[in-house]
Design an enzyme around this catalytic site. Structure first.
Site, short mmCIF file in Angstrom:
data_model
loop_
_atom_site.label_atom_id
_atom_site.label_comp_id
_atom_site.label_asym_id
_atom_site.label_seq_id
_atom_site.Cartn_x
_atom_site.Cartn_y
_atom_site.Cartn_z
CG ASN A 144 61.12 65.98 62.09
OD1 ASN A 144 60.73 67.23 61.93
ND2 ASN A 144 62.19 65.61 61.89
CG HIS A 145 62.46 67.94 65.90
ND1 HIS A 145 63.57 67.85 66.89
CD2 HIS A 145 62.57 68.18 64.86
CE1 HIS A 145 64.43 67.40 65.90
NE2 HIS A 145 64.39 67.86 65.29
CG HIS A 151 57.42 69.59 59.93
ND1 HIS A 151 57.12 71.00 60.37
CD2 HIS A 151 58.03 69.24 59.89
CE1 HIS A 151 58.71 70.98 61.16
NE2 HIS A 151 59.41 70.03 60.65
CG HIS A 205 61.95 68.96 57.54
ND1 HIS A 205 61.30 68.66 58.76
CD2 HIS A 205 62.30 67.77 56.62
CE1 HIS A 205 61.69 67.54 59.12
NE2 HIS A 205 61.61 66.78 57.65
CG ASP A 215 68.33 58.93 83.61
OD1 ASP A 215 68.41 59.44 83.73
OD2 ASP A 215 67.86 57.44 84.76
CB SER A 264 67.52 60.31 88.09
OG SER A 264 68.23 58.84 87.48
CD GLU A 316 71.94 51.32 85.06
OE1 GLU A 316 71.92 51.86 85.67
OE2 GLU A 316 70.44 50.68 85.64
CG ASP A 338 85.13 63.33 91.40
OD1 ASP A 338 85.87 63.01 91.88
OD2 ASP A 338 85.04 65.05 91.69
#
Lengths: 163, 723
Positions: B252-253, B304, B483, B660, B664, B671, B700
């Site tokens: 599932n991943h 799985h 799992h 995103d 980046s 946003e 910051d």
């Protein structure tokens, strides 16, 4: 450890029962209100009791089915355990009593017990340890440099751990 | 571990022994009494440890599964947006459409072009492994060595490898077949979750894949651990070198939607700043081609997650597995629930619902093909345009995973025919999707029956009767699945008909669990090998190991409690009608469970969570303050805001990553603001603009108006420092 409650007795009993059910359910893998008979000791002890093995056997006799199936049902366990907690059976062991016990094994009163001696006592006397139990205790208790157990230090370490 | 049997068998033994020597145990002897006392005391200590260990385990598991529920909440959030939100500014409009763009789906040729690697130059200064195809065994060894030295494979080779892997996987059927007559033993490994050390340990103990050593890797190679990409590279390399001996199942991943939340996307972008996006795109198109199941000797089925009462191997063999790039989907749109109270932000005028829109079931992240927008001045028309555009986008996306009549890649006439099995009933894409979902997400349960897996939000809970049926139907002996993390690395259930194998040791914390793999010979009798990949774990005593894992669990639990402060206060107040500020410990336990709903044994956990009581009562306000003290990192942010962030942090993080698009790590201030507003309106949170501004000012951020959201998350300790 009775907790302050609105209606006194009943609430205290209800609270004790909730605690017992919680502890029981931690070991109830199939979620069907039964636990393996071999886990009863862990459950009873984690509820604050210090029974000997003999006392545990007695308790088991009260909660086991007529035909022992290897499983204990909550409905049988609950009333028995509630009484145990209300009666405050199997009292805890105060630190000084524990200290005396170690001192009794320390013939020369030198403050430590050799590994061999301790192993002999605990695996042959009383309600003997299994090899696994013995190794496990030694892993924390033994001072590897001297191969002895300095029991005062050991007790204080363990007491801290008990919160 | 401590004594497996808490009721000591040796007690009887000592009696016997004494009898043999014809003396009774001298119970009055001081040594005897002393020994009994010490043993009694010690056994109690061990039992307490055992209880602590199990409670800790329960904490981790309940928190892990609660997190997976978050995924559902996220889907609901996006569905909510689709259902209710009407942007009232061009900025909002752009923002919304960006939210729904998750990257285009490519046709074959476009994919090759986009993820082209041949033009990439590999500089002479590069000292890592250089791959050439077809791959040879010594290249695999070189890769292993390089990763041990913490080197990184050049992106050109990564992409090349992924292309070749995809080409190979496309030829494979949905269900791989393995036979024990060719290579005597088959080794099956479970979840690895980016823990490369565990894979190294497996290879060390068991040997590398080879013509005489077959392996099946049962999914969940990535996410959570920090070396998911290295694991993929190694597994794919061995897959190409030994195609008959190495078999991979999808987990599932192996799903980019899940990767956004659980760390794989982040890992790739951090390691490959320039080419990461291409690599991720390729990986998406590799994952969807992974086989869904493996059969050993037609007798042992390896999947799985698990099965459901509708699982059918014959159907599974026929579906087009590559259509399911992600197995997660948004919920179906409700029929217009217009009485829902919506705190729309920045809305000056309400717009009427467009009756025409109530049709299709939306799913996530549709491809945009917007018609030109009408002017902003006509709000009604504009919002209809938005809804329509969004609706078109949704339809397009649906076509990716639903029945399609149009220009899908590789959907030729013959494959359409195969969908409607000429001899059998006509299958819908819906049914196919459920087959895949159940295989990847289900869990076994002790009770009979089959019901929806609400904890994970996908797949089923299946009982022993479901297992029995499928074993009989397909003439199988047992199932192997993964799992779920297991303390010993493996566990049987359903009368040993279902085996769970889990290969990521120390999954929750150092010392939390062993990993294991299972070997099957022609007799199909399983042999297990367990391990624990961390040296530290071995040198700790059992007590230390348990304490350490316990600390970690309770930290997580306290954080969860803090995140629900307001709800907890309300719950406590309900038990404190006289407003004394105190409640009984019994009521504390009930209240906490009613809020957190983790199903934990709170009375057993209480000593670790509640340090001080007055007359057996808890002063709950100061208790909550203490919790807050531990968590607070930004003093001047209002605590309710912090609480909200904590409660929703993994959703927030996922949303950030979706916005995103170019991965980046930066989103604009605007946003960020929008995200926050949308999210809080959905969660019905009262937040002023000032509140948000305070939040932002505490970060910051660069003068160019961008926020590095990794910094944001770390600043609030939402992400562990080690990441």
């Amino acid at each position: 450890m009775a907790e302050q409650a609105g209606n006194g007795e009943d609430d205290a009993v209800a609270e004790i029962e909730k605690k017992i059910i919680e502890a029981f359910e931690v070991f109830d893998h199939e979620c069907n209100q039964t636990v393996d008979v071999r886990e009863i000791g862990s459950i009873v002890r984690s509820l604050g009791c210090f029974p000997t093995e003999a006392e545990l056997h007695e308790l088991l006799a009260m909660v086991e089915e007529e035909e022992p199936t290897g499983y204990i049902h909550l409905e049988k366990f609950l009333p028995v355990m509630t009484k145990v907690l209300l009666d405050r059976s199997y009292r805890p062991i105060p630190e000084d009593v524990l200290l005396h016990a170690f001192e009794a094994l320390d013939e020369n009163k030198c403050g430590y017990i050799t590994k061999e001696k301790l192993v002999k006592y605990l695996t042959e006397e009383g309600e003997p340890f299994t090899q696994e139990e013995m190794e496990d205790m030694l892993s924390t208790a033994l001072d590897p440099e001297t191969n002895t157990v300095r029991y005062r230090d050991y007790i204080s370490v363990m007491t801290v751990d008990e919160t | 571990m401590g004594s497996g049997s808490s009721v000591n068998v040796n007690y009887k033994y000592s009696l016997q022994k004494s009898e043999n020597v014809q003396t009774l145990p001298d119970e009055t002897h001081p040594a005897f009494k002393a020994a009994v006392l010490i043993q009694r005391w010690y056994r109690r200590h061990v039992a307490r440890l055992e209880m602590r260990r199990r409670c800790t385990w329960r904490i981790f598991q309940s928190i892990e599964y609660a997190c997976e529920q978050d995924q559902i909440k996220l889907h609901n959030f996006f569905s909510y947006l689709v259902d209710h939100f009407t942007p009232s500014s061009s900025k909002e409009r752009d923002f919304i459409s960006r939210m729904f763009i998750s990257g285009e789906s490519f046709k074959e040729a476009e994919l090759e072009k986009y993820c082209d690697y041949e033009s990439m130059e590999v500089p002479d200064s590069y000292t890592g492994p250089r791959l050439s195809f077809p791959l040879l065994p010594d290249q695999a060894t070189a890769l292993l060595e390089a990763f041990k030295q913490k080197q990184q494979l050049h992106p050109r080779y990564v992409l090349n490898l992924l292309h070749e892997t995809r080409k190979h996987l496309k030829q494979l059927p949905n269900i791989s077949h393995v036979s024990t007559c060719y290579s005597e033993e088959v080794t099956v490994c479970g979840d690895l979750h980016g823990q490369l050390d565990d894979l190294f340990l497996i290879f060390y103990k068991n040997g590398l894949p080879s013509p005489s050593k077959s392996y099946v890797f049962n999914g969940d190679f990535v996410d959570r651990g920090k070396q998911s990409l290295e694991i993929l590279i190694i597994l794919f390399t061995f897959l190409l070198i030994y195609p008959n001996e190495v078999h991979l199942n999808r987990g599932n991943h192996e799903d980019h939607m899940v990767n956004l939340r659980y760390g794989f996307t982040k890992e790739v972008m951090q390691k490959y700043k320039v080419h990461g996006k291409k690599i991720l795109k390729m990986i998406q198109n590799v994952f969807c081609w992974l086989p869904l199941a493996t059969l050993i000797d037609q007798k042992v089925l390896i999947i799985h997650g698990g099965i459901s009462d509708t699982t059918d191997l014959d159907v599974l063999e026929k579906i087009q597995r590559n259509k399911f790039i992600s197995v997660l989907r948004g919920k179906k749109r409700k029929d217009s629930n217009r009485n829902v109270e919506i705190q729309e932000i920045n809305r000056e005028s309400k717009t009427e619902a467009d009756p025409a829109e109530k049709e299709a079931a939306p799913s996530l992240f549709p491809q945009p093909r917007p018609a030109p927008a009408p002017s902003m001045s006509n709000r009604q028309e504009f919002s209809r345009w938005v809804r329509q555009t969004v609706q078109e986008q949704i339809e397009w996306c649906r076509r990716l995973v639903d029945i399609s009549e149009s220009e899908e890649e590789e959907l030729t006439y013959s494959s359409v025919v195969s969908l409607t099995d000429l001899d059998g009933p006509c299958r819908t894409r819906e049914e196919d999707w459920k087959q895949v979902l159940d295989i990847l997400w289900s869990d076994p349960m002790p009770q009979e029956g089959c019901r929806a897996n609400t904890v994970r939000g996908g797949g089923c809970y299946f009982g022993p009767d479901v297992t029995q049926k499928i074993l009989e139907k397909h003439n199988l002996q047992f199932l192997i699945r993964s799992h779920e993390c297991k303390q010993e690395g493996y566990e049987f259930c359903h009368s040993r008909k279902v085996l769970t194998i889990f290969s990521a040791s120390n999954y929750y914390e150092i010392g939390s669990n062993r990993g294991a793999y299972v070997k099957l010979g022609p007799d199909l009798v399983p042999h297990f090998v367990q391990y624990q990949a961390n040296k530290t774990a071995h040198t700790l005593t059992m007590t230390q190991r348990i304490s350490r894992v316990e600390e970690s669990a309770f930290r997580a639990l306290r954080e969860k409690l803090f995140a629900h402060t307001s709800a907890l206060i309300s719950a406590f107040k309900a038990y404190d009608k006289d407003n004394t500020g105190r409640i009984t410990l019994s009521n504390w336990a009930t209240a906490v469970e009613s809020v957190l709903r983790l199903g934990l044994p709170w009375r057993m956990l209480r000593p670790q969570l509640v340090r001080s009581t007055v007359d057996g009562m808890l002063e709950y306000k100061s208790w909550l303050d203490d919790l807050a003290m531990e968590q607070r990192s930004q003093e001047h942010i209002q605590s309710s805001l912090l609480e909200v962030i904590y409660r929703n942090r993994s959703n927030l993080e996922t949303i950030f990553r979706i916005i995103d698009r170019d991965h980046s790590g930066l989103i604009s201030f605007e946003e960020f603001h929008q995200t926050w507003k949308l999210f809080s309106s959905h969660m019905n949170i009262e937040l002023t603009d000032d509140g948000i501004n305070d939040l932002v000012r505490s970060i910051d951020f660069n003068k160019d108006g961008n926020i590095d959201f990794n910094e944001f998350l770390e600043a609030f300790r939402l992400v562990k420092q080690s990441q």
